[in-house]
Design an enzyme around this catalytic site. Structure first.
Site, PDB file in Angstrom:
ATOM      1  N   CYS A 334       4.761 -88.090 -31.625  1.00 40.51           N
ATOM      2  CA  CYS A 334       3.682 -88.294 -30.653  1.00 40.51           C
ATOM      3  C   CYS A 334       2.376 -87.649 -31.145  1.00 40.51           C
ATOM      4  O   CYS A 334       1.787 -88.113 -32.102  1.00 40.51           O
ATOM      5  CB  CYS A 334       4.093 -87.784 -29.279  1.00 40.51           C
ATOM      6  SG  CYS A 334       3.088 -88.459 -27.935  1.00 40.51           S
ATOM      7  N   HIS A 436       9.586 -90.269 -28.059  1.00 37.44           N
ATOM      8  CA  HIS A 436      10.255 -89.042 -27.623  1.00 37.44           C
ATOM      9  C   HIS A 436      11.734 -89.343 -27.368  1.00 37.44           C
ATOM     10  O   HIS A 436      12.101 -90.468 -27.052  1.00 37.44           O
ATOM     11  CB  HIS A 436       9.636 -88.511 -26.328  1.00 37.44           C
ATOM     12  CG  HIS A 436       8.261 -87.951 -26.491  1.00 37.44           C
ATOM     13  ND1 HIS A 436       8.027 -86.740 -27.096  1.00 37.44           N
ATOM     14  CD2 HIS A 436       7.049 -88.436 -26.117  1.00 37.44           C
ATOM     15  CE1 HIS A 436       6.729 -86.489 -27.081  1.00 37.44           C
ATOM     16  NE2 HIS A 436       6.109 -87.513 -26.510  1.00 37.44           N
TER      17      HIS A 436
END
Length: 502
Positions: A334, A436
């Protein structure tokens, strides 16, 4: 309508999330439909529901313990700190605004209708609601506008259990001081004390209980101690940056295992991504803050962050740069993925505004946008870095939470093009992804262990006895419930629940 009980703590990290999860599991095993609830959560660990809504990881963990799917009603307000004095406010799973601490405090009572709407919806669907407070109910400077501790308990007419951490010391002072600072209504709501994280002979505490009772009488309080929970290692997700998982200074890398270094960014978010790695016996994982610490690491991970530009500047100031990362086996997740590119542009002031040169380890640019991408992900890996062994089953699941998009300069895509920005990019020993939860895919972790073993000529023995991650988590929730049942007066807690009224 549902029965209700609330867990508040004498301080942050006293064990509220832990106890709520344990009670959820105990009540589930007794045949009740039970759900967790926390009106306002401040944490950088978040999760995306199947509806694409963002909520705190603690309530996700508690929902798993209760055997139900997490929904945003379990955490209607999530505060994600962006600085020491401000947070992004997530309301009902979507970005509401960025607010300073003072502005939020002045306006937070305006959120009460949303809190009650979420709570009442859960009450219609479940038999019992177990509520978690935040911080301490004795923060008397904040009590006037409280919507998460006694203020919430009064709104929903909930009895309260007060949990205290004995491992930090001063447990009786923290219990008595907390109760003494409360008004009569709040005192009367506390129906029991729970002492957490005890080491030693519990019989030594008995005189303290008797003296605490005498002190309570002086302030017209009659609150029994319902049990003492011993210190025991149970592997469930932690809520915030106070997690002991991040304190790994004494961890030593092992030449016979796969050594993974996670850079501990100042605004690290979703460090729960790495819990599946830390449980593997083939892996030694360590959080680091300097380039010297990564010398013996087989893999470096740059994690997610709530303030990518600030943490990228910090990363450079600590000595991490293109030259000392270029030859490392490296994964960026991310915000950590965004740092791997050429540049980051924040023209709308989503974070701090302006732009920053990236590490230039992958060739793409990131432009921050006003809209946040939040969704669960199910896709297929199509290209691998050279330190990951090819999977027989290349399917992976996870979730995305980011406010930027990447513009590739002919980089190799990581996954099929059915998710944002190809799920990330790969180039030889470098990989970046927006996904994630990727390490919760056991096959993917197995492939990392195999690939690094081959590349670094290590003979790492696979742990053939390890359960898949979901089975492992279920076993930990059962261990937690066993511990709660052994340690607390469950009959007394059930009696408190029976007497609770909507």
């Amino acid at each position: 309508m549902a029965k209700v009980i609330m867990v508040q703590g004498t301080m942050s990290n006293s064990g509220k999330s832990f106890l709520v999860a344990g009670l959820c599991r105990v009540l589930k095993r007794k045949g009740f439909k039970v759900a967790p609830f926390k009106s306002q959560n401040m944490a950088l660990n978040s999760y995306i529901t199947k509806e694409g809504m963002e909520m705190g990881r603690a309530q996700v963990m508690q929902a798993e313990a209760a055997g139900i799917s997490p929904t945003v009603e379990m955490n209607p307000i999530l505060l994600k700190p962006t600085s020491n004095t401000g947070s992004q406010v997530i309301l009902n799973g979507k970005v509401h605004s960025n607010m300073s601490a003072s502005d939020y405090y002045k306006n937070k009572r305006a959120f009460i209708p949303y809190i009650l709407e979420a709570y009442n919806k859960l009450c219609e669907e479940y038999d019992i609601i177990v509520i978690e407070g935040a911080g301490s109910p004795a923060e008397i400077n904040l009590n006037e506008n409280d919507i998460v501790n006694m203020g919430l308990a009064k709104l929903v007419n909930s009895p309260v259990l007060l949990v205290a951490d004995i491992d930090r010391g001063g447990v009786f002072a923290s219990i008595y001081g907390t109760v003494a600072l409360m008004d009569d209504d709040a005192k009367n709501r506390i129906k029991g004390i729970v002492i957490n994280k005890f080491r030693g002979d519990k019989n030594l505490l008995t005189p303290g209980f008797e003296m605490l009772d005498e002190h309570f009488k002086k302030i017209d309080a009659n609150i029994p101690v319902l049990g003492v929970i011993p210190m025991r290692k149970i592997d469930i997700d932690d809520e915030d940056s106070l997690s002991e998982r991040l304190d790994t200074e004494n961890v030593i890398f092992d030449t016979n295992k796969i050594n993974i270094a996670v850079i501990k960014l100042p605004h690290i978010s979703n460090f729960t991504d790495f819990n599946p790695l830390s449980r593997r016996k083939e892996i030694v994982m360590k959080y680091i803050t300097s380039p010297k610490e990564m010398e013996d690491a087989d893999l470096i991970i740059i994690p997610g962050t709530k303030n990518t530009l600030y943490d990228l500047r910090w990363l450079k100031s600590m000595g991490f740069n293109h030259d000392n990362l270029e030859m490392k086996n490296l994964i960026g997740i991310c915000g950590g993925f965004q740092m791997l590119g050429n540049d980051l542009i924040d023209k709308y002031g989503v974070e701090e505004g302006g732009s920053e040169i990236g590490l230039k380890l992958l060739h793409f640019s990131t432009v921050f946008s006003k809209n946040k991408t939040t969704r669960q992900t199910e896709t297929e890996i199509i290209n691998y870095p050279d330190f990951i062994d090819t999977l027989y089953d290349s399917g992976i699941i996870g979730y995305e939470i980011h406010m930027g998009s990447t513009i590739s300069h002919n980089e190799i895509p990581f996954t099929k093009s059915d998710i944002t920005d190809n799920g990330g990019f790969v180039n030889k020993n470098i990989m970046g992804t927006y996904i994630h939860g990727i390490f919760e895919n056991d096959n993917f972790v197995d492939a990392i262990i195999r690939g690094l073993s081959k590349k670094n000529s290590k003979k790492v023995t696979s742990d053939t006895k390890i359960n898949d991650f979901n089975t492992y988590k279920e076993s930990q929730y059962d261990l937690l419930a066993d511990l709660i049942e052994e340690s607390l007066d469950i009959d007394a807690i059930m009696d408190i629940l029976v007497k609770s009224e909507k």
